[in-house]
Design a protein around this motif. Structure first.
Motif, mmCIF file in Angstrom:
data_model
loop_
_atom_site.group_PDB
_atom_site.id
_atom_site.type_symbol
_atom_site.label_atom_id
_atom_site.label_comp_id
_atom_site.label_asym_id
_atom_site.label_seq_id
_atom_site.Cartn_x
_atom_site.Cartn_y
_atom_site.Cartn_z
ATOM 1 N N GLU A 191 2.035 -1.414 -2.260
ATOM 2 C CA GLU A 191 2.482 -0.864 -1.089
ATOM 3 C C GLU A 191 2.023 -1.518 0.181
ATOM 4 O O GLU A 191 2.611 -1.593 1.243
ATOM 5 N N LEU A 192 0.894 -2.314 0.158
ATOM 6 C CA LEU A 192 0.143 -2.737 1.586
ATOM 7 C C LEU A 192 0.903 -4.333 1.364
ATOM 8 O O LEU A 192 1.144 -4.764 2.596
ATOM 9 N N SER A 193 1.516 -4.833 0.395
ATOM 10 C CA SER A 193 1.983 -6.248 0.325
ATOM 11 C C SER A 193 3.432 -6.422 1.083
ATOM 12 O O SER A 193 3.429 -7.356 1.794
ATOM 13 N N ASP A 194 3.982 -5.401 1.499
ATOM 14 C CA ASP A 194 5.269 -5.393 2.229
ATOM 15 C C ASP A 194 4.795 -5.306 3.799
ATOM 16 O O ASP A 194 5.573 -5.492 4.643
ATOM 17 N N LYS A 195 3.657 -5.000 4.079
ATOM 18 C CA LYS A 195 3.372 -4.450 5.378
ATOM 19 C C LYS A 195 2.995 -5.772 6.353
ATOM 20 O O LYS A 195 2.289 -6.668 5.772
ATOM 21 N N LYS A 196 3.624 -6.053 7.426
ATOM 22 C CA LYS A 196 3.404 -7.053 8.159
ATOM 23 C C LYS A 196 2.016 -6.688 8.833
ATOM 24 O O LYS A 196 2.002 -5.953 9.519
ATOM 25 N N LEU B 219 -10.981 -7.124 2.400
ATOM 26 C CA LEU B 219 -10.172 -6.371 3.755
ATOM 27 C C LEU B 219 -9.972 -4.773 3.341
ATOM 28 O O LEU B 219 -10.044 -4.209 4.303
ATOM 29 N N ILE B 220 -9.374 -4.600 2.322
ATOM 30 C CA ILE B 220 -9.107 -3.367 1.852
ATOM 31 C C ILE B 220 -10.159 -2.414 1.887
ATOM 32 O O ILE B 220 -10.384 -1.406 2.354
ATOM 33 N N LEU B 221 -11.236 -2.937 1.235
ATOM 34 C CA LEU B 221 -12.514 -2.098 1.115
ATOM 35 C C LEU B 221 -13.399 -1.760 2.319
ATOM 36 O O LEU B 221 -13.565 -0.731 2.663
ATOM 37 N N LEU C 258 -1.757 0.604 -4.695
ATOM 38 C CA LEU C 258 -2.107 0.475 -3.334
ATOM 39 C C LEU C 258 -1.579 -0.928 -2.992
ATOM 40 O O LEU C 258 -0.867 -1.160 -1.540
ATOM 41 N N VAL C 259 -2.056 -2.015 -3.570
ATOM 42 C CA VAL C 259 -1.679 -3.496 -3.159
ATOM 43 C C VAL C 259 -0.182 -3.563 -3.227
ATOM 44 O O VAL C 259 0.111 -4.364 -2.020
#
Length: 150
Positions: A6-11, A89-91, A3-4
């Motif tokens: 995948e999220l890492s590339d999101k602006k 933030l994810i939680l 999950l992290v």
């Protein structure tokens, strides 16, 4: 893929007015207008995260809608510089998502929830600045804002 990862590339998007009226004023940003001599945040991601937490604490979710947006950094910046804050933030996003645990497989949903609560937090901060432009000149005001509203 995790999950992290995948999220890492999101602006992370935010309203362009929040960048000018809040983030640049409260963060040390190269090329920003100097409104106050002392800046509480050393980087934009810190101000953004603070706004998101204020939004989550106050349950203020505001879609970005058709307003002009910007995206100066990726989620990985928060994760690499403030790992525990990124996890929080994810939680928080998972707890507020209408998709519940199914949001774990929907990175766009997690990012959207974070963006919308950050937008809500920025609106709360902006209202405080409208009341008293110098409110955040005092370093204690940043912590007090979280404690008062929490």
């Amino acid at each position: 893929m995790s999950l992290v990862a995948e999220l890492s590339d999101k602006k992370l998007k935010y309203n362009i007015n929040h960048r000018k009226n809040i983030m640049d004023k409260l963060s040390r940003v190269q090329g920003s207008n100097k409104i106050t001599d002392r800046k509480y945040f050393s980087q934009l991601w810190e101000c953004y995260t603070w706004a998101a937490i204020i939004g989550f604490i106050n349950n203020k979710r505001v879609p970005l809608g058709s307003s002009k947006t910007d995206n100066a950094f990726k989620f990985s910046v928060i994760y690499n510089n403030g790992g525990e804050l990124a996890d929080a933030l994810i939680l928080l996003a998972l707890s507020k998502s209408e998709k519940g645990y199914k949001a774990l497989i929907d990175c766009e949903e997690i990012i959207t929830v974070i963006e919308e609560y950050a937008n809500g937090g920025f609106e709360i901060i902006q209202s405080k600045i409208r009341e008293d432009e110098s409110y955040f000149n005092n370093p204690d005001a940043f912590i007090e804002e979280l404690l008062e509203r929490g």
